[in-house]
Design a protein around this motif. Structure first.
Motif, PDB file in Angstrom:
ATOM      1  N   GLN A  56       0.859  -1.179   0.000  1.00 14.03           N
ATOM      2  CA  GLN A  56       0.000   0.000   0.000  1.00 14.03           C
ATOM      3  C   GLN A  56       0.894   1.226   0.000  1.00 14.03           C
ATOM      4  OE1 GLN A  56      -2.351   0.536   3.538  1.00 14.03           O
ATOM      5  NE2 GLN A  56      -3.663   2.025   2.557  1.00 14.03           N
ATOM      6  N   VAL A  57       0.555   2.208  -0.827  1.00 11.11           N
ATOM      7  CA  VAL A  57       1.302   3.455  -0.862  1.00 11.11           C
ATOM      8  C   VAL A  57       0.708   4.374   0.184  1.00 11.11           C
ATOM      9  CG1 VAL A  57       1.924   5.447  -2.267  1.00 11.11           C
ATOM     10  CG2 VAL A  57       1.771   3.190  -3.327  1.00 11.11           C
ATOM     11  N   ILE A  58       1.538   4.829   1.121  1.00 12.26           N
ATOM     12  CA  ILE A  58       1.066   5.749   2.151  1.00 12.26           C
ATOM     13  C   ILE A  58       2.038   6.915   2.260  1.00 12.26           C
ATOM     14  CG2 ILE A  58      -0.095   3.925   3.453  1.00 12.26           C
ATOM     15  CD1 ILE A  58       2.175   4.081   5.480  1.00 12.26           C
ATOM     16  N   GLU A  59       1.606   7.968   2.905  1.00  9.33           N
ATOM     17  CA  GLU A  59       2.461   9.123   3.113  1.00  9.33           C
ATOM     18  C   GLU A  59       3.099   9.013   4.484  1.00  9.33           C
ATOM     19  OE1 GLU A  59       1.754  13.829   3.103  1.00  9.33           O
ATOM     20  OE2 GLU A  59       0.800  12.728   1.469  1.00  9.33           O
ATOM     21  N   ASN A  60       4.413   9.167   4.534  1.00  9.87           N
ATOM     22  CA  ASN A  60       5.159   9.114   5.780  1.00  9.87           C
ATOM     23  C   ASN A  60       5.161  10.520   6.355  1.00  9.87           C
ATOM     24  OD1 ASN A  60       7.082   9.145   7.753  1.00  9.87           O
ATOM     25  ND2 ASN A  60       8.718   8.319   6.500  1.00  9.87           N
ATOM     26  N   HIS A  61       4.525  10.716   7.474  1.00 12.17           N
ATOM     27  CA  HIS A  61       4.417  12.051   8.039  1.00 12.17           C
ATOM     28  C   HIS A  61       5.614  12.410   8.923  1.00 12.17           C
ATOM     29  CE1 HIS A  61       0.507  12.847   6.394  1.00 12.17           C
ATOM     30  NE2 HIS A  61       0.155  11.639   6.747  1.00 12.17           N
ATOM     31  N   GLY A  62       6.697  11.664   8.839  1.00 12.90           N
ATOM     32  CA  GLY A  62       7.893  11.980   9.605  1.00 12.90           C
ATOM     33  C   GLY A  62       9.021  12.449   8.714  1.00 12.90           C
ATOM     34  N   HIS A  63       9.393  11.651   7.720  1.00 16.39           N
ATOM     35  CA  HIS A  63      10.523  11.970   6.851  1.00 16.39           C
ATOM     36  C   HIS A  63      10.131  13.052   5.856  1.00 16.39           C
ATOM     37  CE1 HIS A  63      14.263  11.433   4.740  1.00 16.39           C
ATOM     38  NE2 HIS A  63      13.596  11.265   3.620  1.00 16.39           N
ATOM     39  N   LYS A  64      11.016  14.040   5.688  1.00 14.95           N
ATOM     40  CA  LYS A  64      10.754  15.148   4.766  1.00 14.95           C
ATOM     41  C   LYS A  64      12.038  15.494   4.018  1.00 14.95           C
ATOM     42  CE  LYS A  64       7.236  17.189   7.733  1.00 14.95           C
ATOM     43  NZ  LYS A  64       6.048  17.164   6.950  1.00 14.95           N
ATOM     44  N   MET A  65      11.877  16.108   2.853  1.00 14.30           N
ATOM     45  CA  MET A  65      13.006  16.620   2.075  1.00 14.30           C
ATOM     46  C   MET A  65      12.809  18.113   1.861  1.00 14.30           C
ATOM     47  SD  MET A  65      13.743  13.713  -0.805  1.00 14.30           S
ATOM     48  CE  MET A  65      15.145  14.590  -1.469  1.00 14.30           C
ATOM     49  N   LYS A 115       5.956  12.209 -20.352  1.00 15.47           N
ATOM     50  CA  LYS A 115       6.422  12.636 -19.033  1.00 15.47           C
ATOM     51  C   LYS A 115       6.366  11.459 -18.060  1.00 15.47           C
ATOM     52  CE  LYS A 115       7.233  16.923 -20.000  1.00 15.47           C
ATOM     53  NZ  LYS A 115       8.583  17.474 -19.973  1.00 15.47           N
ATOM     54  N   ILE A 116       7.114  11.568 -16.983  1.00 10.98           N
ATOM     55  CA  ILE A 116       7.196  10.493 -15.986  1.00 10.98           C
ATOM     56  C   ILE A 116       6.190  10.762 -14.875  1.00 10.98           C
ATOM     57  CG2 ILE A 116       8.709   9.313 -14.342  1.00 10.98           C
ATOM     58  CD1 ILE A 116      11.073  10.135 -16.152  1.00 10.98           C
ATOM     59  N   TYR A 117       5.472   9.717 -14.480  1.00 10.81           N
ATOM     60  CA  TYR A 117       4.430   9.821 -13.453  1.00 10.81           C
ATOM     61  C   TYR A 117       4.641   8.766 -12.376  1.00 10.81           C
ATOM     62  CZ  TYR A 117       1.916  12.975 -16.493  1.00 10.81           C
ATOM     63  OH  TYR A 117       1.581  14.060 -17.258  1.00 10.81           O
ATOM     64  N   ALA A 118       4.190   9.094 -11.182  1.00 11.91           N
ATOM     65  CA  ALA A 118       4.121   8.135 -10.082  1.00 11.91           C
ATOM     66  C   ALA A 118       2.707   7.580 -10.079  1.00 11.91           C
ATOM     67  CB  ALA A 118       4.437   8.822  -8.756  1.00 11.91           C
ATOM     68  N   LEU A 119       2.602   6.271  -9.950  1.00 16.48           N
ATOM     69  CA  LEU A 119       1.315   5.591 -10.012  1.00 16.48           C
ATOM     70  C   LEU A 119       1.111   4.718  -8.781  1.00 16.48           C
ATOM     71  CD1 LEU A 119       1.819   4.232 -13.646  1.00 16.48           C
ATOM     72  CD2 LEU A 119       0.592   6.311 -13.016  1.00 16.48           C
ATOM     73  N   ASP A 120      -0.121   4.632  -8.339  1.00 15.50           N
ATOM     74  CA  ASP A 120      -0.521   3.640  -7.348  1.00 15.50           C
ATOM     75  C   ASP A 120      -1.226   2.566  -8.155  1.00 15.50           C
ATOM     76  OD1 ASP A 120      -1.698   2.031  -5.444  1.00 15.50           O
ATOM     77  OD2 ASP A 120      -2.492   3.691  -4.262  1.00 15.50           O
ATOM     78  N   ARG A 126       4.580   2.751  -8.553  1.00 16.73           N
ATOM     79  CA  ARG A 126       5.293   2.534  -9.812  1.00 16.73           C
ATOM     80  C   ARG A 126       5.617   3.880 -10.436  1.00 16.73           C
ATOM     81  NH1 ARG A 126       2.488  -1.537 -13.658  1.00 16.73           N
ATOM     82  NH2 ARG A 126       4.635  -1.987 -14.224  1.00 16.73           N
ATOM     83  N   ILE A 127       6.714   3.928 -11.168  1.00 16.25           N
ATOM     84  CA  ILE A 127       7.129   5.141 -11.863  1.00 16.25           C
ATOM     85  C   ILE A 127       7.316   4.779 -13.324  1.00 16.25           C
ATOM     86  CG2 ILE A 127       8.889   6.945 -11.971  1.00 16.25           C
ATOM     87  CD1 ILE A 127       9.520   6.032  -8.989  1.00 16.25           C
ATOM     88  N   LYS A 128       6.556   5.439 -14.205  1.00 18.12           N
ATOM     89  CA  LYS A 128       6.567   5.113 -15.637  1.00 18.12           C
ATOM     90  C   LYS A 128       6.351   6.364 -16.465  1.00 18.12           C
ATOM     91  CE  LYS A 128       6.699   0.671 -14.843  1.00 18.12           C
ATOM     92  NZ  LYS A 128       7.977   0.018 -14.934  1.00 18.12           N
ATOM     93  N   ILE A 163      -3.149   7.581 -11.072  1.00 22.15           N
ATOM     94  CA  ILE A 163      -2.065   8.546 -11.178  1.00 22.15           C
ATOM     95  C   ILE A 163      -1.955   9.336  -9.875  1.00 22.15           C
ATOM     96  CG2 ILE A 163      -1.193  10.570 -12.421  1.00 22.15           C
ATOM     97  CD1 ILE A 163      -2.665   9.499 -14.914  1.00 22.15           C
ATOM     98  N   ILE A 164      -0.810   9.219  -9.209  1.00 15.96           N
ATOM     99  CA  ILE A 164      -0.545  10.010  -8.006  1.00 15.96           C
ATOM    100  C   ILE A 164      -0.159  11.421  -8.419  1.00 15.96           C
ATOM    101  CG2 ILE A 164       0.978  10.290  -6.003  1.00 15.96           C
ATOM    102  CD1 ILE A 164       1.243   7.218  -5.969  1.00 15.96           C
ATOM    103  N   GLY A 165       0.700  11.530  -9.437  1.00 17.74           N
ATOM    104  CA  GLY A 165       1.134  12.826  -9.930  1.00 17.74           C
ATOM    105  C   GLY A 165       2.336  12.700 -10.838  1.00 17.74           C
ATOM    106  N   ARG A 166       2.731  13.845 -11.410  1.00 14.25           N
ATOM    107  CA  ARG A 166       3.865  13.864 -12.334  1.00 14.25           C
ATOM    108  C   ARG A 166       5.163  14.005 -11.543  1.00 14.25           C
ATOM    109  NH1 ARG A 166       7.153  17.240 -15.171  1.00 14.25           N
ATOM    110  NH2 ARG A 166       6.271  19.148 -14.322  1.00 14.25           N
ATOM    111  N   VAL A 167       6.161  13.202 -11.925  1.00 13.74           N
ATOM    112  CA  VAL A 167       7.487  13.296 -11.326  1.00 13.74           C
ATOM    113  C   VAL A 167       8.188  14.485 -11.976  1.00 13.74           C
ATOM    114  CG1 VAL A 167       9.701  12.132 -10.976  1.00 13.74           C
ATOM    115  CG2 VAL A 167       7.564  10.808 -10.890  1.00 13.74           C
ATOM    116  N   PHE A 168       8.492  15.511 -11.166  1.00 14.53           N
ATOM    117  CA  PHE A 168       9.106  16.714 -11.716  1.00 14.53           C
ATOM    118  C   PHE A 168      10.574  16.855 -11.337  1.00 14.53           C
ATOM    119  CE2 PHE A 168       7.462  18.080  -7.610  1.00 14.53           C
ATOM    120  CZ  PHE A 168       8.461  18.886  -7.100  1.00 14.53           C
ATOM    121  N   TRP A 169      11.087  15.989 -10.454  1.00 17.49           N
ATOM    122  CA  TRP A 169      12.488  16.050 -10.049  1.00 17.49           C
ATOM    123  C   TRP A 169      12.935  14.667  -9.612  1.00 17.49           C
ATOM    124  CZ3 TRP A 169      14.629  14.789  -5.306  1.00 17.49           C
ATOM    125  CH2 TRP A 169      15.958  15.171  -5.096  1.00 17.49           C
TER     126      TRP A 169
END
Length: 174
Positions: A56-65, A115-120, A126-128, A163-169
């Protein structure tokens, strides 16, 4: 002709004058965030502790960049729509290496061909590269096409990737 090889042309000088070297700044993880920075949350993939072993893809609310706000603005990315993740596997090599950090614009879910996207996809991150097809279908393309053949899905079917969103970096060290 020989003199042309020995003396740089005016165009060459102009090009080298445009190269800017930036100082690298190392930021301690405990240093307070500056007004011109934003900390983006990171996604990660977890395996269910019981059941069929799916992920399962989840958001980690601790680690940040940290990212400069100016970089997000330049790319048209709203900070509230941005998140990070780590690429896993070699399907997008040589563009994105296994273990590379990536940044995702969750506000861009419409497909821009190539363009490259992140997918659930069924709970798997997945990144494609995506390409639109007629009748609500999409092509998923890996840069490492020798090992990962192209896939086609309906965007409305039960097995469709979300589609989670577009990979921009992304960042790759050699």
């Amino acid at each position: 002709m020989l003199n042309a090889l020995r003396e740089p042309s005016t165009n060459y000088r102009a090009m080298t004058d445009e190269i800017l070297l930036h100082d690298t700044e190392v930021v301690d993880g405990d240093e307070p965030i500056r007004p011109d920075e934003i900390e983006l949350p990171c996604f990660y993939e977890v395996e269910f502790s019981a059941g069929d072993g799916s992920t399962q893809v989840i958001e980690n609310h601790g680690h940040k960049m940290r990212f400069p706000l100016s970089k997000l603005t330049k790319r048209g990315v709203s900070p509230e729509n941005a998140a990070c993740a780590t690429a896993s596997g070699n399907s997008m090599e040589p563009t994105i290496a296994d273990g590379s950090p990536i940044a995702i614009d969750k506000g861009t879910r419409h497909i821009i061909d190539g363009k490259i996207y992140a997918l659930d996809h069924g709970g798997m991150l997945r990144i494609k590269r995506l390409y639109k097809l007629p009748l609500g279908r999409v092509r998923l393309v890996s840069d490492n096409a020798d090992e990962y053949p192209e896939e086609t899905y309906s965007l409305m079917g039960p097995d469709s990737p979300k589609i989670i969103g577009r990979v921009f970096w992304w960042e790759v060290f050699d």
